[in-house]
Design an enzyme around this catalytic site. Structure first.
Site, PDB file in Angstrom:
ATOM      1  N   ASP A  89      -0.815  -5.193   5.966  1.00  0.00           N
ATOM      2  CA  ASP A  89      -1.673  -6.014   5.237  1.00  0.00           C
ATOM      3  C   ASP A  89      -1.518  -6.186   3.930  1.00  0.00           C
ATOM      4  OD1 ASP A  89      -2.652  -3.373   5.063  1.00  0.00           O
ATOM      5  OD2 ASP A  89      -4.231  -4.123   4.203  1.00  0.00           O
ATOM      6  N   GLU A  90      -1.997  -7.140   3.231  1.00  0.00           N
ATOM      7  CA  GLU A  90      -1.878  -7.099   1.773  1.00  0.00           C
ATOM      8  C   GLU A  90      -0.675  -6.927   1.044  1.00  0.00           C
ATOM      9  OE1 GLU A  90      -6.830  -6.459   1.034  1.00  0.00           O
ATOM     10  OE2 GLU A  90      -5.403  -4.606   1.282  1.00  0.00           O
ATOM     11  N   ALA A  91       0.435  -7.406   1.719  1.00  0.00           N
ATOM     12  CA  ALA A  91       1.697  -7.166   0.692  1.00  0.00           C
ATOM     13  C   ALA A  91       1.861  -8.310  -0.016  1.00  0.00           C
ATOM     14  CB  ALA A  91       2.846  -6.986   2.092  1.00  0.00           C
ATOM     15  N   HIS A 116       0.707  -1.115   0.011  1.00  0.00           N
ATOM     16  CA  HIS A 116      -0.160  -0.041  -0.032  1.00  0.00           C
ATOM     17  C   HIS A 116       0.753   1.431  -0.157  1.00  0.00           C
ATOM     18  CE1 HIS A 116      -3.941  -1.950   0.517  1.00  0.00           C
ATOM     19  NE2 HIS A 116      -3.441  -2.786   1.283  1.00  0.00           N
TER      20      HIS A 116
END
Length: 533
Positions: free
Chosen positions: A338-340, A275
């Site tokens: 998150d969401e790496a 992100h």
């Protein structure tokens, strides 16, 4: 975090009986019955539900002669001024602050079994006394006092009244110390004034943590002196290609100050290592290939990553955390995590192992999204769980194992209290990757029993996130927050024994006129019998 998938028994009896009476519109004040329209609001109508309610006695009536009596401390005087500032426009009464006399509305600090945020509110014909051990407790008690007055008290012009507060005693303290709401200012930027408006709305329901999501692929929203292009360039756009924006350090300090005046602590988040496109676009050296990508205005996730092997990455992280920590008097700093999806697991673990101590070096406690539990959470770290009811057993087990070894949990299950999820398939705003979340679903779960294998002592509280991919205005925020935010607040504050949908929806319906008076746009869920306008 979120995307495209991706009392005691006696107290309980009292609350239950009062709520049943409230549902049929009956309340006995101990005095001769007043006209139905002028009857005082029963203390069982409050949201979040108080820990203990003992009704009885004659109501207190606010009149032109009423004063607000305050202790000598500056903090109590400020809370008294805040209360008077709410009451004066609608009542038309002067409500002077005084430190002597009898009767009126008294705000009083004393040592007692109130905890850090609890209070006692006693009302009788002779006056109202709010007592707490801390200013925060008094402030929360003021929110209860507001809800015991007619909704018209929230108007900014003189209303007819009468202004009665039901007789009785409310004794109250929160179930959880952490009761949060998150606002994503990265996907769409919101001004200082707009954030302040949301803070006021959060305070009414005793929320005490404001989590600001300050960076993402679409925008970097806080000035960092040592890396000035982050805000100047990385903050120049937003989802859909609008003008974006960012907070100067003075802006951010003003948000922190205003939140503190409402007894909310600001939790800033810099999401990493994923992100991060806004940062990568601002500084080419943060990319492994040394090439800056273009600014991004879409809504896909998982495609960006800081370059984990490069030393400049950690120089950048150290500078950002140092400057942000210096601006933030609160305890926490959120590092995302998150969401790496574009970071290998080995790199993710190496990155988190190296970044968490930086947060501690600058005097803050780490919070990360629950993927942090797949690395090595440092002692004292908190993990914010954003999974779903049907998240895999293996992922939940990893979180539970970390909790058993001392990692505290903040619960934000996406298919329960992600406030940007659509209410129904036809809701014009919001997303639905976690499903549609009507008001009952958002309320009807128990944080203390939500994750199997997690000790109750590991649950630090709950937080209701608001992601802003589809939200552009304060009215958009309000529509998605209300009425679900009130339920999230009750899950964090009220004793578990008070949680009951059938009684809650009656109390929730009573909030509608108050939101109308406050100018809050809200979703009139068909699951709730709202009063007719």
């Amino acid at each position: 975090m979120r995307r495209n998938r991706g009392t005691t028994p006696r107290t309980t009896r009292i609350l239950g009986s009062l709520l049943l009476l409230a549902a049929v519109g009956v309340f006995t004040s101990g005095a001769a019955p007043a006209a139905r329209a002028a009857a005082p609001i029963p203390p069982d109508r409050v949201v979040p539900a108080p820990a203990s309610v003992k009704p009885g006695g004659t109501p207190y009536r606010i009149t032109r002669a009423t004063s607000v009596r305050v202790d000598g401390s500056a903090a109590v005087r400020r809370i008294g001024a805040y209360l008077a500032g709410i009451l004066r426009p609608s009542t038309g009464y002067p409500l002077p602050l005084t430190d002597h006399g009898t009767g009126g509305i008294r705000l009083h600090l004393e040592q007692g079994d109130f905890g850090a945020e609890g209070y006692r509110l006693h009302s009788s014909a002779g006056g109202v006394t709010l007592t707490a051990a801390t200013p925060a407790g008094l402030f929360h008690g003021v929110q209860t006092l507001r809800q015991l007055l007619p909704a018209a008290v929230e108007n900014k012009t003189v209303q007819p009244g009468p202004w009665q507060i039901a007789g009785g005693t409310v004794e109250d303290r929160p179930r959880y110390a952490y009761r949060g709401a998150m606002l994503d200012v990265s996907r769409h930027f919101f001004t200082v004034a707009e954030v302040k408006r949301y803070i006021d709305q959060l305070a009414l329901y005793k929320i005490n943590e404001l989590h600001l999501h300050l960076s993402d692929d679409q925008g970097w929203r806080i000035a960092i002196d040592s890396w000035p292009r982050l805000a100047a360039y990385g903050g120049s756009t937003q989802v859909g290609g609008g003008a974006g924006g960012s907070y100067s350090k003075a802006d951010y300090r003003e948000i922190v100050r205003y939140a503190a005046s409402r007894y909310l602590e600001v939790v800033p988040e810099i999401d990493m290592p994923g992100h991060t496109n806004a940062a990568l676009a601002s500084y080419a050296e943060l990319n492994c290939d040394g090439v800056a990508p273009p600014l991004y205005t879409g809504t896909k996730v998982g495609f960006s990553s800081l370059c984990v092997p490069k030393q400049v990455t950690y120089d950048f992280v150290d500078d950002v955390i140092r400057e942000l920590a210096a601006l933030t008097p609160g305890r926490y700093l959120h590092i995302g995590g998150d969401e790496a999806h574009s970071t290998s697991h080995a790199d993710y673990v190496a990155f988190m192992d190296r970044v968490q101590p930086v947060v501690a070096r600058y005097g803050k406690t780490v919070i990360g999204w629950h993927q942090l539990t797949g690395a090595h959470p440092v002692e004292g770290a908190l993990a914010q769980y954003w999974g779903l009811d049907d998240t895999s057993a293996a992922e939940k087990a990893k979180v539970a194992e970390a909790a058993r070894h001392g990692t505290g949990l903040i619960l934000s299950p996406a298919d329960r209290i992600y406030l940007d999820m659509k209410y129904t398939e036809d809701t014009e705003l919001g997303l639905d990757w976690a499903g549609v979340v009507e008001v009952k679903r958002a309320y009807d779960w128990d944080p203390g029993a939500y994750l199997a294998g997690v000790p109750a002592s590991a649950i630090r509280g709950v937080e209701a996130p608001m992601w802003s991919e589809t939200l552009k205005t304060p009215a958009d925020i309000e529509y998605m927050a209300f009425p679900r935010l009130a339920g999230a607040a009750e899950l964090g504050w009220s004793p578990a024994a008070a949680h009951d949908w059938n009684t809650y929806k009656v109390r929730l319906a009573a909030q509608g006129p108050r939101w109308d008076a406050l100018g809050i746009r809200y979703y009139r869920s068909p699951q709730v019998s709202w009063p007719k306008s």
